[in-house]
Scaffold this active site. Structure first.
Site, PDB file in Angstrom:
ATOM      1  N   ARG A 332       0.829  -1.205   0.000  1.00 21.62           N
ATOM      2  CA  ARG A 332       0.000   0.000   0.000  1.00 21.62           C
ATOM      3  C   ARG A 332       0.865   1.258   0.000  1.00 21.62           C
ATOM      4  O   ARG A 332       0.487   2.285  -0.585  1.00 21.62           O
ATOM      5  CB  ARG A 332      -1.005  -0.003   1.162  1.00 21.62           C
ATOM      6  CG  ARG A 332      -2.078   1.074   1.027  1.00 21.62           C
ATOM      7  CD  ARG A 332      -3.226   0.905   2.029  1.00 21.62           C
ATOM      8  NE  ARG A 332      -4.325   0.113   1.494  1.00 21.62           N
ATOM      9  CZ  ARG A 332      -5.340   0.603   0.766  1.00 21.62           C
ATOM     10  NH1 ARG A 332      -5.397   1.908   0.495  1.00 21.62           N
ATOM     11  NH2 ARG A 332      -6.279  -0.179   0.327  1.00 21.62           N
ATOM     12  N   GLU A 735      -9.773   6.273   6.805  1.00 18.31           N
ATOM     13  CA  GLU A 735      -8.336   6.527   6.703  1.00 18.31           C
ATOM     14  C   GLU A 735      -7.947   7.740   5.863  1.00 18.31           C
ATOM     15  O   GLU A 735      -6.987   8.439   6.225  1.00 18.31           O
ATOM     16  CB  GLU A 735      -7.630   5.292   6.117  1.00 18.31           C
ATOM     17  CG  GLU A 735      -7.668   4.079   7.018  1.00 18.31           C
ATOM     18  CD  GLU A 735      -7.261   2.822   6.258  1.00 18.31           C
ATOM     19  OE1 GLU A 735      -8.032   2.383   5.388  1.00 18.31           O
ATOM     20  OE2 GLU A 735      -6.182   2.294   6.533  1.00 18.31           O
TER      21      GLU A 735
HETATM   22  N1  MTE Z   1     -12.156   6.179  14.277  1.00 13.99           N
HETATM   23  C1  MTE Z   1     -12.186   5.943  15.604  1.00 13.99           C
HETATM   24  N2  MTE Z   1     -12.921   6.760  16.384  1.00 13.99           N
HETATM   25  N3  MTE Z   1     -11.497   4.907  16.159  1.00 13.99           N
HETATM   26  C2  MTE Z   1     -10.722   4.070  15.397  1.00 13.99           C
HETATM   27  O1  MTE Z   1     -10.106   3.145  15.914  1.00 13.99           O
HETATM   28  N4  MTE Z   1      -9.920   3.504  13.123  1.00 13.99           N
HETATM   29  C3  MTE Z   1      -9.631   4.020  11.780  1.00 13.99           C
HETATM   30  C4  MTE Z   1     -10.867   4.709  11.194  1.00 13.99           C
HETATM   31  N5  MTE Z   1     -11.443   5.631  12.129  1.00 13.99           N
HETATM   32  C5  MTE Z   1     -10.667   4.305  13.992  1.00 13.99           C
HETATM   33  C6  MTE Z   1     -11.434   5.383  13.464  1.00 13.99           C
HETATM   34  C7  MTE Z   1      -9.186   2.984  10.856  1.00 13.99           C
HETATM   35  S1  MTE Z   1      -7.579   2.509  10.899  1.00 13.99           S
HETATM   36  C8  MTE Z   1     -10.024   2.417   9.937  1.00 13.99           C
HETATM   37  S2  MTE Z   1      -9.473   1.291   8.796  1.00 13.99           S
HETATM   38  C9  MTE Z   1     -11.449   2.781   9.880  1.00 13.99           C
HETATM   39  O2  MTE Z   1     -11.814   3.695  10.904  1.00 13.99           O
HETATM   40  C10 MTE Z   1     -12.265   1.504  10.027  1.00 13.99           C
HETATM   41  O3  MTE Z   1     -13.604   1.750  10.078  1.00 13.99           O
HETATM   42  P1  MTE Z   1     -14.534   1.966   8.778  1.00 13.99           P
HETATM   43  O4  MTE Z   1     -14.016   1.076   7.723  1.00 13.99           O
HETATM   44  O5  MTE Z   1     -15.857   1.587   9.279  1.00 13.99           O
HETATM   45  O6  MTE Z   1     -14.404   3.402   8.432  1.00 13.99           O
HETATM   46  C1  QUE Z   2      -5.552  -2.487   3.123  1.00 16.74           C
HETATM   47  C2  QUE Z   2      -5.738  -3.096   4.310  1.00 16.74           C
HETATM   48  C3  QUE Z   2      -5.475  -4.471   4.468  1.00 16.74           C
HETATM   49  C4  QUE Z   2      -5.000  -5.191   3.389  1.00 16.74           C
HETATM   50  C5  QUE Z   2      -4.797  -4.555   2.184  1.00 16.74           C
HETATM   51  C6  QUE Z   2      -5.079  -3.209   2.069  1.00 16.74           C
HETATM   52  C7  QUE Z   2      -5.677  -5.159   5.686  1.00 16.74           C
HETATM   53  C8  QUE Z   2      -5.420  -6.556   5.732  1.00 16.74           C
HETATM   54  C9  QUE Z   2      -4.943  -7.215   4.604  1.00 16.74           C
HETATM   55  C10 QUE Z   2      -4.709  -8.632   4.528  1.00 16.74           C
HETATM   56  C11 QUE Z   2      -3.985  -9.150   3.474  1.00 16.74           C
HETATM   57  C12 QUE Z   2      -3.790 -10.510   3.327  1.00 16.74           C
HETATM   58  C13 QUE Z   2      -4.339 -11.380   4.245  1.00 16.74           C
HETATM   59  C14 QUE Z   2      -5.066 -10.869   5.319  1.00 16.74           C
HETATM   60  C15 QUE Z   2      -5.252  -9.508   5.439  1.00 16.74           C
HETATM   61  O1  QUE Z   2      -4.736  -6.508   3.485  1.00 16.74           O
HETATM   62  O2  QUE Z   2      -6.085  -4.543   6.659  1.00 16.74           O
HETATM   63  O3  QUE Z   2      -5.600 -11.724   6.196  1.00 16.74           O
HETATM   64  O4  QUE Z   2      -4.179 -12.731   4.115  1.00 16.74           O
HETATM   65  O5  QUE Z   2      -5.649  -7.199   6.892  1.00 16.74           O
HETATM   66  O6  QUE Z   2      -4.893  -2.574   0.888  1.00 16.74           O
HETATM   67  O7  QUE Z   2      -6.195  -2.386   5.364  1.00 16.74           O
HETATM   68 MO1  MOS Z   3      -7.316   0.494   9.475  1.00 15.04          MO
HETATM   69  S1  MOS Z   3      -5.289   0.606   9.503  1.00 15.04           S
HETATM   70  O1  MOS Z   3      -7.235  -0.358   7.925  1.00 15.04           O
HETATM   71  O2  MOS Z   3      -7.526  -0.722  10.617  1.00 15.04           O
END
Ligand code: MTE
Ligand code: QUE
Ligand code: MOS
Length: 798
Positions: A332, A735
């Site tokens: 990524r 994100e």
């Molecule tokens: N917002 C809060 N309040 N707490 C969290 O832990 N995690 C972030 C984002 N926003 C997070 C957050 C991350 S890393 C992700 S991937 C997304 O929320 C996951 O939730 P969604 O896919 O439902 O947006």
């Molecule tokens: C973004 C993500 C994830 C990702 C790829 C993205 C992620 C994640 C995995 C992943 C990949 C291979 C696996 C698995 C998980 O890929 O969160 O179990 O076998 O867990 O572009 O956030």
């Molecule tokens: Mo968010 S880093 O994809 O949990």
């Protein structure tokens, strides 16, 4: 049983039906747990009533970065009254490894330790304090081995946890050789502690037939289920995971919640007693991985205007001791090393460096932020070299709308809105006017210097591991018309449950109060993907929509049969249903359908269309669509101390047709501040022996309220629905806005660059702590005395 349906007159029902719609998507419905969050009544795992006879689990951590374990003696643990068991790797009944994708993460150290903090043994006792004392009393003898602690050393030695990977388009080597300008440089990007308020925690209750009921704070219930089953050596159907809410996850609970859950399960299995493991903050910070630090080398060729001709970027992610999710995370980073820019001829290499620190893991943006920081640094470096405003160089290099729109992984960027968004923010933030004012201010202010930066975000939405782009949901409607909703996503504060409930409310056109959100549970929706990659609402919202539509169709078919009307005669609105000229309440319809023997329960499913990625060819369409944002930040820097203060932040962010604007603005603000913290004050420091020194809030500085920009103006793009067929044409929000936090970092460097009349980019690695800012100031002062460029090397054209 029909008595509880309140009978209203036709006039009353018609009036309710015709009233303005007050439910469904697009509204700022408050977070489903908002009241409970504020009053402190929201129940987290540690707040649950405890099981009788419960054991508390404490893990003894390695104090060596790399060593062979010569001897472990747990006999001394049993001297403490209340200790039930002390376990080591040998006591695990099933599989020892809990690596999420590939092996490499033993639940308990297996003959060797590879970082300070690795769990060597665990004790179950009737209090946490007793468990801790006992665990510390065990005798562990090591024979030290040489650790690798430096990412550059690991990179040079090709000391990797996984193979390297390349994205390539055009011929960057040829273009670099002939470009009018060519610069080479490098950059260190720091890691980041998740600092979720609730640390990792699990509570396990043994159940019948060797099963386990696991309450855990995880973004990935199915994976915890699988790993608990594996460490116990039982089928997955014996294990139930229940996850109501997390006190924050941010990626840190995607894989690394599994350790405590598995330790609890093993001890519950061996003792027959319920167990709980809650990591104290210091242990949590020491044991668990963080955002990957990266070391970046670049080689860039461009013309007199700053237009890119060719580029090579080498991204070396510091993965720590094991692979965890580093394969996808470095991918990524590579996918986002273009950010919003057309790279043209590009070679992007990604490396997964092995070092003897905790295994770094998912963190908001999942490597994307690191790739984007690299290209934003390059944009600044080019601008300084040419004496141009960095915004001018950025805009020049933006992906075009119908040309110059193919990425280095061969996906075409469609529906690009970054041009309009930049123009809108440039105007509303008065960029040019303030740029001039800041230059004037700096000319007259010898110590305090202001900086300004406007940076874009383009973030690809979808798991790049394509199979993960699927979700399930479960809906029951009970005979009183109340709705039970379950889906595969997890609530970590981001408002996912609220959004999914809004989707269901929209389909049935009923009040959201009628819908009961329930804990994520592997009994209800199986084989779920982690709630990650910002796709929670996209995937689970669609699965819930599918389930709701299935039931709604059954209700329509039933009413058509029953009332001898056509489907067009049936309309759901404001918790009422009109059947041609007649009005029924939603609960009356449900009751009639029940008596008519209609099934009022179903699962729903969704998979993302259109996407694919061929990793062999490093080409495809890994992302369903892109989310965009722009941030403009002004900072003031004290060049005597290196301290700074964000004066103003203007943000414009694209969420398509928002499912819930209040929640989305909260996500944008929170992500921006979290991103800013990563690149400014949050610094991870390890000792020469690999011990994390910044292991608590006293030494690790996350942003507080006073670190917010004094004036922060956040806007969502209006009337710009997602052209793709996403859930009510919304866009993912979790994100992408994290990377708006790059603007403050660039603004700081802009302020420092003013010291040398913007002729050079100060080398200020991330995070730009006050110390690093001072070093940058020193570079600029030296540069004022000589004309030699700073850290960037200029290569003469061939
Ligand atoms: N917002 C809060 N309040 N707490 C969290 O832990 N995690 C972030 C984002 N926003 C997070 C957050 C991350 S890393 C992700 S991937 C997304 O929320 C996951 O939730 P969604 O896919 O439902 O947006
Ligand atoms: C973004 C993500 C994830 C990702 C790829 C993205 C992620 C994640 C995995 C992943 C990949 C291979 C696996 C698995 C998980 O890929 O969160 O179990 O076998 O867990 O572009 O956030
Ligand atoms: Mo968010 S880093 O994809 O949990």
């Amino acid at each position: 049983m029909s008595n509880h349906v309140q009978h209203k007159t036709q006039e009353e029902l018609a009036a309710l039906f015709r009233a303005d719609i007050t439910t469904g998507v697009g509204r700022s419905v408050k977070h489903e747990s908002a009241d409970k969050h504020v009053s402190g009544e929201a129940v987290y795992v540690d707040d649950r009533l405890e099981f009788p006879n419960q054991l508390h689990v404490y893990a003894r951590m390695s104090d060596r970065a790399h060593a062979r374990i010569v001897r472990i003696d747990t006999a001394p643990c049993y001297q403490f009254p209340g200790v039930a068991i002390a376990i080591t790797a040998e006591d695990v009944p099933g599989q020892l490894d809990i690596g999420p994708v590939v092996a490499g993460d033993p639940l308990l150290a297996d003959g060797k330790v590879e970082y300070v903090g690795q769990v060597v043994l665990a004790v179950g006792a009737d209090s946490l304090e007793t468990a801790r004392k006992a665990a510390m009393a065990a005798i562990v003898e090591y024979e030290d081995l040489e650790p690798v602690l430096d990412v550059v050393e690991a990179y040079r030695k090709k000391h990797f946890v996984l193979d390297s990977h390349q994205h390539k388009i055009g011929d960057s080597a040829a273009e670099l050789a002939t470009a009018p300008h060519r610069l080479q440089g490098s950059l260190h990007i720091g890691g980041q502690e998740h600092f979720y308020l609730e640390t990792q925690i699990s509570s396990v209750m043994p159940s019948e037939d060797g099963g386990m009921l696991v309450y855990t704070s995880t973004q990935n219930p199915t994976e915890v289920q699988k790993l608990v089953a594996e460490v116990l050596g039982v089928p997955m159907h014996k294990i139930v995971i229940d996850m109501r809410r997390m006190g924050g996850g941010f990626g840190g609970k995607e894989t690394q919640a599994a350790g405590p859950a598995c330790l609890c399960a093993v001890i519950a299995h061996l003792t027959g007693r319920p167990t709980k493991m809650r990591l104290p903050r210091m242990e949590d910070m020491t044991i668990t991985g963080k955002r990957h630090p990266f070391y970046v080398e670049y080689d860039v060729g461009f013309d007199d205007n700053g237009l890119l001709h060719g580029i090579q970027i080498d991204l070396a992610g510091n993965c720590g001791y094991s692979p965890d999710l580093s394969g996808s995370i470095v991918d990524r980073a590579m996918f986002h090393s273009d950010n919003a820019y057309f790279l043209g001829n590009a070679t992007i290499n990604g490396h997964r460096c092995k070092t003897n620190i905790a295994s770094n893991t998912a963190y908001r943006g999942f490597g994307g932020p690191q790739g984007m920081v690299a290209i934003e640094e390059i944009m600044d470096v080019i601008a300084r070299h040419l004496g141009k405003d960095p915004l001018e160089v950025r805009k020049l290099n933006y992906y075009g709308k119908d040309e110059r729109n193919v990425t280095h992984y061969h996906q075409t960027v469609e529906h690009n809105v970054i041009h309009e968004m930049t123009a809108e923010l440039e105007a509303s933030a008065e960029y040019s006017k303030r740029r001039a004012e800041i230059r004037a201010f700096n000319a007259n202010s010898p110590v305090l210097k202001k900086g300004l930066a406007l940076t874009p975000v383009k973030f690809g939405i979808s798991f790049t591991a394509t199979f993960l782009n699927q979700a399930g949901a479960l809906i029951h409607i009970y005979t009183d018309g109340s709705i039970h909703l379950n889906h595969g996503g997890t609530e970590m504060g981001q408002g996912l449950n609220t959004k999914v409930a809004q989707v269901v409310a929209q389909v049935f056109n009923v009040d959201i109060e009628r819908i009961q959100i329930t804990a994520t549970n592997t009994d209800k929706v199986p084989n779920t993907s982690p709630t990650a990659a910002s796709s929670g609402a996209d995937l689970n919202g669609m699965a819930a929509k599918n389930a709701a539509e299935i039931i709604k169709q059954r209700l329509v078919d039933f009413l058509v049969r029953e009332y001898k009307v056509t489907a067009e005669d049936v309309e759901f609105r404001n918790s009422q249903v009109r059947v041609r000229g007649q009005f029924l309440s939603f609960e009356e319809v449900i009751q009639k359908a029940y008596f008519g023997q209609v099934s009022l329960s179903t699962t729903g499913f969704y998979r993302t269309p259109k996407i694919y990625y061929d990793r062999e060819k490093a080409a495809g369409r890994p992302f369903y669509y892109y989310a965009y944002g722009v941030a403009c930040v002004e900072v003031i820097v004290d060049t005597l101390t290196g301290e700074y203060k964000m004066l103003r932040g203007d943000i414009l962010h694209d969420v398509g047709d928002s499912l819930n604007p209040a929640i989305d603005i909260g996500q944008v603000e929170g992500a921006f501040v979290q991103g800013m913290g990563w690149l400014t004050t949050e610094e991870l420091v390890w000792s020469a022996k690999g011990k994390l020194l910044t292991n608590g809030p006293a030494s690790y500085k996350i942003p507080a309220i006073a670190d917010m920009p004094i004036d922060l103006r956040v806007k969502l793009v209006e009337n710009r629905k997602n052209p793709e067929d996403t859930v009510f044409h919304s866009k993912a929000v979790g994100e992408p806005p994290f990377m708006l936090g790059i603007a403050p970092w660039c603004a700081i460097k802009d302020a420092v660059a003013s010291l040398a009349d913007y002729r050079a980019q100060p080398q200020i690695d991330a995070p730009a702590t006050p110390e690093r800012v001072l070093w940058g100031v020193e570079q600029m002062r030296k540069l004022q005395q000589s004309t030699k460029a700073v850290a960037v090397t200029e290569v003469e054209p061939a």
